[in-house]
Design a protein around this motif. Sequence first.
Motif, mmCIF file in Angstrom:
data_model
loop_
_atom_site.group_PDB
_atom_site.id
_atom_site.type_symbol
_atom_site.label_atom_id
_atom_site.label_comp_id
_atom_site.label_asym_id
_atom_site.label_seq_id
_atom_site.Cartn_x
_atom_site.Cartn_y
_atom_site.Cartn_z
ATOM 1 N N PRO A 1 68.952 -101.684 67.753
ATOM 2 C CA PRO A 1 69.654 -101.122 68.919
ATOM 3 C C PRO A 1 69.629 -102.033 70.139
ATOM 4 O O PRO A 1 70.358 -101.780 71.107
ATOM 5 C CB PRO A 1 68.879 -99.824 69.197
ATOM 6 C CG PRO A 1 68.186 -99.498 67.919
ATOM 7 C CD PRO A 1 67.865 -100.800 67.283
ATOM 8 N N HIS A 2 68.822 -103.085 70.129
ATOM 9 C CA HIS A 2 68.754 -104.022 71.259
ATOM 10 C C HIS A 2 69.514 -105.317 70.994
ATOM 11 O O HIS A 2 69.395 -106.276 71.754
ATOM 12 C CB HIS A 2 67.300 -104.337 71.602
ATOM 13 C CG HIS A 2 66.603 -103.199 72.276
ATOM 14 N ND1 HIS A 2 65.266 -103.241 72.638
ATOM 15 C CD2 HIS A 2 67.055 -101.990 72.676
ATOM 16 C CE1 HIS A 2 64.936 -102.095 73.213
ATOM 17 N NE2 HIS A 2 66.009 -101.328 73.240
ATOM 18 N N ILE B 1 71.926 -94.974 76.520
ATOM 19 C CA ILE B 1 72.913 -94.023 77.023
ATOM 20 C C ILE B 1 74.266 -94.151 76.321
ATOM 21 O O ILE B 1 75.184 -93.390 76.607
ATOM 22 C CB ILE B 1 73.124 -94.224 78.534
ATOM 23 C CG1 ILE B 1 73.532 -95.678 78.811
ATOM 24 C CG2 ILE B 1 71.881 -93.846 79.310
ATOM 25 C CD1 ILE B 1 73.877 -95.955 80.250
ATOM 26 N N MET B 2 74.375 -95.106 75.416
ATOM 27 C CA MET B 2 75.641 -95.361 74.741
ATOM 28 C C MET B 2 75.576 -94.943 73.274
ATOM 29 O O MET B 2 74.518 -94.986 72.643
ATOM 30 C CB MET B 2 76.001 -96.859 74.801
ATOM 31 C CG MET B 2 76.227 -97.388 76.196
ATOM 32 S SD MET B 2 77.811 -96.832 76.875
ATOM 33 C CE MET B 2 77.761 -97.610 78.492
ATOM 34 N N THR B 3 76.710 -94.557 72.746
ATOM 35 C CA THR B 3 76.878 -94.439 71.299
ATOM 36 C C THR B 3 77.332 -95.791 70.791
ATOM 37 O O THR B 3 78.394 -96.280 71.174
ATOM 38 C CB THR B 3 77.930 -93.371 70.951
ATOM 39 O OG1 THR B 3 77.503 -92.110 71.462
ATOM 40 C CG2 THR B 3 78.108 -93.267 69.456
ATOM 41 N N ILE C 1 80.425 -101.926 69.249
ATOM 42 C CA ILE C 1 81.041 -101.284 70.399
ATOM 43 C C ILE C 1 80.055 -100.287 70.974
ATOM 44 O O ILE C 1 79.374 -99.562 70.238
ATOM 45 C CB ILE C 1 82.367 -100.578 70.020
ATOM 46 C CG1 ILE C 1 82.946 -99.834 71.243
ATOM 47 C CG2 ILE C 1 82.196 -99.641 68.852
ATOM 48 C CD1 ILE C 1 84.310 -99.220 71.000
ATOM 49 N N GLY C 2 79.937 -100.284 72.298
ATOM 50 C CA GLY C 2 79.108 -99.316 73.000
ATOM 51 C C GLY C 2 79.977 -98.462 73.894
ATOM 52 O O GLY C 2 80.738 -98.989 74.731
ATOM 53 N N LYS D 1 81.433 -88.620 67.341
ATOM 54 C CA LYS D 1 80.981 -87.731 66.275
ATOM 55 C C LYS D 1 81.147 -88.357 64.897
ATOM 56 O O LYS D 1 80.565 -87.889 63.932
ATOM 57 C CB LYS D 1 81.762 -86.415 66.310
ATOM 58 C CG LYS D 1 81.581 -85.598 67.571
ATOM 59 C CD LYS D 1 82.456 -84.358 67.512
ATOM 60 C CE LYS D 1 82.336 -83.518 68.768
ATOM 61 N NZ LYS D 1 83.216 -82.333 68.729
ATOM 62 N N PHE D 2 81.982 -89.387 64.810
ATOM 63 C CA PHE D 2 82.339 -89.925 63.511
ATOM 64 C C PHE D 2 81.343 -90.991 63.072
ATOM 65 O O PHE D 2 80.696 -91.645 63.877
ATOM 66 C CB PHE D 2 83.751 -90.521 63.538
ATOM 67 C CG PHE D 2 84.835 -89.486 63.481
ATOM 68 C CD1 PHE D 2 84.641 -88.219 64.005
ATOM 69 C CD2 PHE D 2 86.049 -89.759 62.897
ATOM 70 C CE1 PHE D 2 85.625 -87.256 63.957
ATOM 71 C CE2 PHE D 2 87.052 -88.812 62.838
ATOM 72 C CZ PHE D 2 86.846 -87.558 63.378
ATOM 73 N N ALA D 3 81.272 -91.179 61.753
ATOM 74 C CA ALA D 3 80.294 -92.107 61.197
ATOM 75 C C ALA D 3 80.711 -93.560 61.361
ATOM 76 O O ALA D 3 79.909 -94.453 61.151
ATOM 77 C CB ALA D 3 80.079 -91.805 59.708
#
Length: 455
Positions: free
Chosen positions: A262-263, A293-295, A308-309, A352-354
């Motif tokens: 994630p980093h 704070i991002m998906t 993409i964030g 919401k999507f994978a």
Amino acid sequence: MNGVKVFGLLTLSIPLFVIVGRYYYSSSSKNKQQQQEEEEEEQVKVRSWAELEWDLLGEIVSRLFVTDQARFRVVCKNWLAAAHPIINANATKPSLPWQGCNYPGCCSEFQIFDPLSSSPNHLASRHIIDWSQLGIPSPTTICLHLVKYNWLFLTIKKPSLFFWTTRRYVLLFNPLTRRIITLPTFDCPNGFRFASTFSTHPSSQDCVFCMVDNIQNDKIVILTYQNGDKQWTSRQFDVHPEFKPGNLLPHILGGILYIHSPHGQVASYNILNGQFNFDRLLPDDVVVQSSGIMTIRSFVLNGELMIIGFNRYVKNLATLPGQQFVRRYDRLSKVWIPVTTLSDYALFFNYKFADVSLINTKDRTRNGVLPNKIYCFFNGGCLVYSLEDGKLVEFKSINSNLLEHGGDDLPEYKYKYNYATPDTYSSFWLEAPRVRSSSRYAALETREAWHSTCP
């Protein structure tokens, strides 16, 4: 006298035999003729179904669900030719991505939706998997790992013989063709969370399937399977202290499995020789600032690994730290580089999507979708962004037949399913199937070619 009687009897019998014979012959001929006419009528009836006008066949097949279209194609050569997507100018390339969903209350049911369909709720197909035929216990939950080439990578967890382990059932499911490929089951310790991927089309002998557990603090577990193997091959590697655990989607590029944290840290695994490396341990400042704070979703575009964030609350919370971004991983210099443009591509994103969906606006019917745009769906609508120096900049659409109210809505996707879907539902994008051209002339041009190639 006796001779006269016999002669008279024969004289009377001969005409009688002639009359009876003629009647029998006439009746037999009529029966044969009638039978022949009935057979010809039956043949005409059979031929009439096979030789319906192509315009009519095209109209019929256009109103069928995808699965029914598959059944339509196997009726006969003529129907196959009429329903088959015609290459070159005779087919319309797909435009908008389709959506799919698996409901947690009924794990066996998969539904897919066509945004351009005129059917109620845009429903294109519904399929219920019979787990008993697959030798899999009926699941209570299904984990969707990946959608690639319209194949869903699915796993099901069930208790094993030992309370500290879990049995994993692995399968791939294509909701458009309803084909299912099962992979070997395996047992793993409780608490393992796998992210999965595969290299090419699952039916190919060269396809390699990979499952990665990167959530543990001390080990990275990699399972690989290739078609023809009897079981999964498991490898474990020590985690570097600076590598942040996380189960983001891995990707296979050029025979190398890429795992990122994630980093923005990246590790690689050579599938051929089993070599494992930490390619990048330095966190990326932009990704680190936004990771909480991002998906974040990863994807591959033109053979390049990208992420993409996106934060769905940025529009209302302008003071929120971090930024929405798209970045590309340079495998030579091992750094993340801001993506300046998506060129002719448009990206569809839903938190919401994978996964994400990429469409090439140059090669497809656009339906108003613009190149180098990112369509973000949430809260009952869609926000459209341009990509400038790796950042998402809000865009206002002009002269678009797809977007309304300055880019705040996508009417083709606005139905109950899309925005009422809870986070617990497994939702996904699908590549839209090709649509047959309605041009009868174009179809007739290829009719003979199809007949020569059909078995």
